[in-house]
Design a protein around this motif. Structure first.
Motif, PDB file in Angstrom:
ATOM      1  N   VAL A 126       0.836  -1.208   0.000  1.00  0.00           N
ATOM      2  CA  VAL A 126       0.000   0.000   0.000  1.00  0.00           C
ATOM      3  C   VAL A 126       0.865   1.251   0.000  1.00  0.00           C
ATOM      4  O   VAL A 126       0.579   2.238  -0.697  1.00  0.00           O
ATOM      5  CB  VAL A 126      -0.946  -0.021   1.217  1.00  0.00           C
ATOM      6  CG1 VAL A 126      -1.689   1.312   1.338  1.00  0.00           C
ATOM      7  CG2 VAL A 126      -1.943  -1.170   1.101  1.00  0.00           C
ATOM      8  N   LEU A 127       1.956   1.229   0.785  1.00  0.00           N
ATOM      9  CA  LEU A 127       2.861   2.372   0.835  1.00  0.00           C
ATOM     10  C   LEU A 127       3.486   2.639  -0.532  1.00  0.00           C
ATOM     11  O   LEU A 127       3.594   3.794  -0.964  1.00  0.00           O
ATOM     12  CB  LEU A 127       3.956   2.121   1.868  1.00  0.00           C
ATOM     13  CG  LEU A 127       4.952   3.274   2.090  1.00  0.00           C
ATOM     14  CD1 LEU A 127       4.237   4.478   2.684  1.00  0.00           C
ATOM     15  CD2 LEU A 127       6.078   2.817   3.018  1.00  0.00           C
ATOM     16  N   ALA A 128       3.874   1.563  -1.217  1.00  0.00           N
ATOM     17  CA  ALA A 128       4.484   1.720  -2.540  1.00  0.00           C
ATOM     18  C   ALA A 128       3.482   2.299  -3.542  1.00  0.00           C
ATOM     19  O   ALA A 128       3.835   3.140  -4.379  1.00  0.00           O
ATOM     20  CB  ALA A 128       5.013   0.378  -3.026  1.00  0.00           C
ATOM     21  N   LEU A 129       2.229   1.888  -3.449  1.00  0.00           N
ATOM     22  CA  LEU A 129       1.214   2.371  -4.386  1.00  0.00           C
ATOM     23  C   LEU A 129       0.831   3.823  -4.126  1.00  0.00           C
ATOM     24  O   LEU A 129       0.506   4.568  -5.060  1.00  0.00           O
ATOM     25  CB  LEU A 129      -0.039   1.492  -4.307  1.00  0.00           C
ATOM     26  CG  LEU A 129       0.097   0.071  -4.871  1.00  0.00           C
ATOM     27  CD1 LEU A 129      -1.167  -0.736  -4.585  1.00  0.00           C
ATOM     28  CD2 LEU A 129       0.369   0.108  -6.371  1.00  0.00           C
ATOM     29  N   THR A 130       0.859   4.241  -2.867  1.00  0.00           N
ATOM     30  CA  THR A 130       0.419   5.593  -2.526  1.00  0.00           C
ATOM     31  C   THR A 130       1.560   6.613  -2.559  1.00  0.00           C
ATOM     32  O   THR A 130       1.401   7.727  -3.081  1.00  0.00           O
ATOM     33  CB  THR A 130      -0.223   5.611  -1.130  1.00  0.00           C
ATOM     34  OG1 THR A 130       0.696   5.043  -0.180  1.00  0.00           O
ATOM     35  CG2 THR A 130      -1.514   4.812  -1.122  1.00  0.00           C
ATOM     36  N   VAL A 131       2.708   6.244  -1.998  1.00  0.00           N
ATOM     37  CA  VAL A 131       3.826   7.179  -1.898  1.00  0.00           C
ATOM     38  C   VAL A 131       4.775   7.047  -3.077  1.00  0.00           C
ATOM     39  O   VAL A 131       5.449   8.008  -3.444  1.00  0.00           O
ATOM     40  CB  VAL A 131       4.584   6.965  -0.568  1.00  0.00           C
ATOM     41  CG1 VAL A 131       5.721   7.967  -0.414  1.00  0.00           C
ATOM     42  CG2 VAL A 131       3.627   7.071   0.602  1.00  0.00           C
ATOM     43  N   LEU A 135       7.288   9.941  -4.886  1.00  0.00           N
ATOM     44  CA  LEU A 135       8.740   9.843  -4.788  1.00  0.00           C
ATOM     45  C   LEU A 135       9.389   9.814  -6.162  1.00  0.00           C
ATOM     46  O   LEU A 135      10.463  10.381  -6.377  1.00  0.00           O
ATOM     47  CB  LEU A 135       9.128   8.590  -3.985  1.00  0.00           C
ATOM     48  CG  LEU A 135       8.747   8.588  -2.501  1.00  0.00           C
ATOM     49  CD1 LEU A 135       9.168   7.269  -1.847  1.00  0.00           C
ATOM     50  CD2 LEU A 135       9.399   9.761  -1.780  1.00  0.00           C
ATOM     51  N   TRP A 136       8.716   9.153  -7.115  1.00  0.00           N
ATOM     52  CA  TRP A 136       9.244   9.107  -8.471  1.00  0.00           C
ATOM     53  C   TRP A 136       9.236  10.500  -9.107  1.00  0.00           C
ATOM     54  O   TRP A 136      10.203  10.906  -9.759  1.00  0.00           O
ATOM     55  CB  TRP A 136       8.429   8.129  -9.310  1.00  0.00           C
ATOM     56  CG  TRP A 136       8.814   8.137 -10.761  1.00  0.00           C
ATOM     57  CD1 TRP A 136       8.132   8.677 -11.800  1.00  0.00           C
ATOM     58  CD2 TRP A 136      10.013   7.588 -11.326  1.00  0.00           C
ATOM     59  NE1 TRP A 136       8.795   8.505 -12.978  1.00  0.00           N
ATOM     60  CE2 TRP A 136       9.962   7.840 -12.712  1.00  0.00           C
ATOM     61  CE3 TRP A 136      11.110   6.916 -10.781  1.00  0.00           C
ATOM     62  CZ2 TRP A 136      10.975   7.439 -13.568  1.00  0.00           C
ATOM     63  CZ3 TRP A 136      12.121   6.522 -11.635  1.00  0.00           C
ATOM     64  CH2 TRP A 136      12.052   6.776 -13.008  1.00  0.00           C
TER      65      TRP A 136
END
Length: 275
Positions: A18-23, A27-28
């Protein structure tokens, strides 16, 4: 009872996903905004940390468009939306939750029904109204349609309804007026919801693109979301500049939430029994 190791691993895996999908997308964009023209942004695997960080992209955004003027326009609109929504929604919410008057239930249903109406279906009517009021191409026209949101009114109504009635009854016995009960008992008890309304109002006004694009024609009055659209070329575009513009647009939202996050997570009835 101890949680099994596999269950802990599953929980952390889901949280990381979930963190990777939202943040991850932010960050990219942040990473891309600091990459120079000599650095490939499409490497495999993706590289989040720029090899030679540079702020040239932000300076170039300011050279292409008057980004700070657009940001100031957006800030004016967002702050006006916060003031009108916090004030109007709290007054309307208190009236619907605490006052007794004819048509109170019907008024509540009207606000609920307003949530079901798509914004796109009333854009033409809003534009016609602004033109008849001679407000087209002004920041006032950008603010007015969202000055009091139906969702914010219902949020405040629910918050005021949750405040114990005994507190107001004691204030009535002491001779407090409706305004005194609203300001001294009601508002302190719903500070958490007020913060939510403020954050939602600021984000909604700051991020709005469709309505400012329709009602504004003078570039001097453009908001940031409309102005950043000029970073997209007709045939080509520089993703580094688009990323820098995106970060400029998102930064105030991060600051806004950072300032109000301690209130955001508090209970609706906080402070009601203090003192």
């Amino acid at each position: 009872m101890r949680t099994p190791a596999w269950e802990k691993a599953l929980r952390y895996t889901l949280m990381l996903a979930v963190l990777a999908l939202t943040v991850g997308p932010f960050l990219w964009q942040l990473s891309t905004s600091f990459k120079g023209t000599t650095e490939d942004i499409y490497t495999t695997p993706p590289r989040l940390v720029p090899r030679h960080p540079t702020a040239h992209n932000y300076a170039e955004v300011a050279d292409i468009i008057p980004v700070w003027d657009y940001a100031l326009n957006s800030l004016k609109v967002a702050l006006a939306s916060v003031v009108t929504n916090v004030t109007g929604a709290s007054l309307a919410g208190y009236a619907l939750a605490r006052l007794r008057f004819a048509g109170r239930r019907a008024a509540t249903l009207v606000f609920v029904a307003a949530l079901l109406v798509p914004v796109e279906s009333v854009v033409v009517a809003q534009f016609t109204l602004m033109r008849q009021l001679h407000l087209n191409n002004t920041l006032t026209a950008v603010v007015l349609p969202g000055s009091i949101g139906a969702l914010n009114v219902l949020l405040m109504r629910g918050a005021f309804a949750a405040v114990p009635r005994e507190l107001e009854e004691a204030a009535v016995i002491d001779g407090a007026t409706v305004w005194q009960r609203f300001t001294r008992i009601g508002l302190p008890a719903v500070r958490g919801t007020l913060a939510v309304v403020a954050i939602f109002s600021f984000m909604g006004a700051w991020d709005d693109f469709l309505w400012p694009l329709i009602v504004l024609s003078d570039p001097r009055h453009f908001t940031l979301t409309v102005g950043l659209n000029f970073l997209h070329g007709t045939f080509t575009q520089n993703p580094r500049l688009v990323a820098a513009g995106t970060v400029i647009a998102v930064a105030p939202l991060v600051v806004m939430f950072a300032c109000l996050q301690r209130y955001f997570f508090r209970g609706v009835g906080e402070g009601a029994v203090k003192g």
